[in-house]
Design a protein around this motif. Structure first.
Motif, PDB file in Angstrom:
ATOM      1  N   THR A   1      58.774  75.959  53.958  1.00 54.93           N
ATOM      2  CA  THR A   1      60.042  75.531  53.161  1.00 54.93           C
ATOM      3  C   THR A   1      60.266  76.473  51.940  1.00 54.93           C
ATOM      4  O   THR A   1      59.441  76.692  51.103  1.00 54.93           O
ATOM      5  CB  THR A   1      59.990  74.221  52.627  1.00 54.93           C
ATOM      6  N   TRP A   2      61.594  76.994  51.754  1.00 58.54           N
ATOM      7  CA  TRP A   2      62.034  77.779  50.769  1.00 58.54           C
ATOM      8  C   TRP A   2      62.264  76.940  49.581  1.00 58.54           C
ATOM      9  O   TRP A   2      62.982  76.124  49.617  1.00 58.54           O
ATOM     10  CB  TRP A   2      63.201  78.766  51.233  1.00 58.54           C
ATOM     11  N   ASN A   3      61.739  77.307  48.165  1.00 55.84           N
ATOM     12  CA  ASN A   3      61.864  76.226  47.331  1.00 55.84           C
ATOM     13  C   ASN A   3      62.144  77.408  46.214  1.00 55.84           C
ATOM     14  O   ASN A   3      61.518  78.490  45.828  1.00 55.84           O
ATOM     15  CB  ASN A   3      60.585  75.731  46.763  1.00 55.84           C
TER      16      ASN A   3
ATOM     17  N   ASN B   1      59.243  72.803  41.155  1.00 58.57           N
ATOM     18  CA  ASN B   1      60.340  73.086  42.153  1.00 58.57           C
ATOM     19  C   ASN B   1      61.562  72.379  41.735  1.00 58.57           C
ATOM     20  O   ASN B   1      61.556  71.418  41.143  1.00 58.57           O
ATOM     21  CB  ASN B   1      59.773  72.488  43.327  1.00 58.57           C
TER      22      ASN B   1
ATOM     23  N   LYS C   1      65.547  73.078  47.000  1.00 59.21           N
ATOM     24  CA  LYS C   1      65.094  73.590  48.245  1.00 59.21           C
ATOM     25  C   LYS C   1      66.139  74.044  49.071  1.00 59.21           C
ATOM     26  O   LYS C   1      67.255  73.675  48.987  1.00 59.21           O
ATOM     27  CB  LYS C   1      64.313  72.653  48.854  1.00 59.21           C
TER      28      LYS C   1
ATOM     29  N   THR D   1      64.963  68.955  44.835  1.00 59.05           N
ATOM     30  CA  THR D   1      63.693  68.568  45.036  1.00 59.05           C
ATOM     31  C   THR D   1      62.630  68.541  43.873  1.00 59.05           C
ATOM     32  O   THR D   1      63.030  69.145  42.781  1.00 59.05           O
ATOM     33  CB  THR D   1      62.979  69.797  46.145  1.00 59.05           C
TER      34      THR D   1
END
Length: 244
Positions: A151-153, A165, A168, A191
């Motif tokens: 997952t890109w955060n 974070n 996302k 997120t």
């Protein structure tokens, strides 16, 4: 015979010109380019308990500016539509800090991620936002992009909370272009700690993210050279017509 020579010269001139004017992009193993973050403020407002909105954006030129509820300047975002903000990818390999820049310091986040292995490292994106509204002021800044467990955060950093974070990426498109440079896009959702502070709906889409290589401008001399080639071709053609 003269017409054949003229045609051949034209082909060479056209080939040279198109080769010079072809799009040029930087080539490197590390991620580079520009990220564009677009915030949909009506969706952002609807997504959090306090109906807060993204009020201001400060770009990388203000990286040593302490961001508080009283900080002036910056770009004001639209409350009734989308606002796109440009975040050039940082080129420093090591994160640098400025503890005295504002009440919680500022940092220039490093970029050390290889475009061919995005599960390791980070992408530094300098900039700052001020979120305002009935719920009070929040100031996320000094962003970095990290891929964790697929997952890109987008996370923030300050001396009070460290890395947290913030947004996302969902519905992600990730690929490499012909030069081996990273292309990345997706929807943005709340997120982490920031979602908790805002009482946010983490399933709501509040904007979009797009990372693309930065095109290198074509030097003026190339345009002049191209114009010269075309001019010479025109003169040669006129001479051939007169000679005929």
């Amino acid at each position: 015979m003269k017409n054949l020579k003229l045609a051949t010269a034209g082909v060479f001139a056209f080939t040279a010109l198109t080769g010079l004017l072809a799009p040029v992009t930087a080539s490197a193993a590390l991620v580079s380019g520009n990220a564009t973050i677009t915030i949909d403020n009506p969706a952002f407002i609807a997504s959090n308990f306090y109906s807060n909105y993204v009020e201001k954006f400060w770009d990388a030129s203000n990286n040593n500016l302490g961001i508080t509820g009283a900080t002036s300047g910056g770009t004001t975002l639209s409350l009734v539509g989308n606002t796109a903000m440009l975040f050039p990818v940082n080129t420093n390999l090591v994160t640098t800090t400025c503890p005295a820049c504002g009440p919680y310091g500022r940092t220039l986040q490093a970029t050390d991620m290889d475009a061919t292995n995005t599960s390791v490292g980070q992408i530094g994106l300098s900039g700052a936002w001020r979120i305002n509204g009935p719920g009070g002021v929040l100031t996320p800044y000094d962003f970095r992009l990290v891929k964790t467990a697929g997952t890109w955060n987008i996370s923030t950093y300050d001396t009070a909370f460290g890395y947290q974070n913030f947004l996302k990426l969902a519905n992600v498109s990730e690929s490499l272009n012909g030069n081996g440079e990273l292309l990345l896009s997706g929807d943005l959702k709340w997120t982490g700690l920031w979602a908790s502070l805002a009482g946010a709906n983490t399933n709501a889409v509040v904007g979009t993210f797009n990372l693309a290589p930065a095109a290198v401008p074509v030097p003026a001399a190339v345009w002049m050279f191209g114009s010269g080639l075309i001019g010479l071709l025109g003169v040669s053609r006129r001479k051939a017509v007169v000679a005929a």
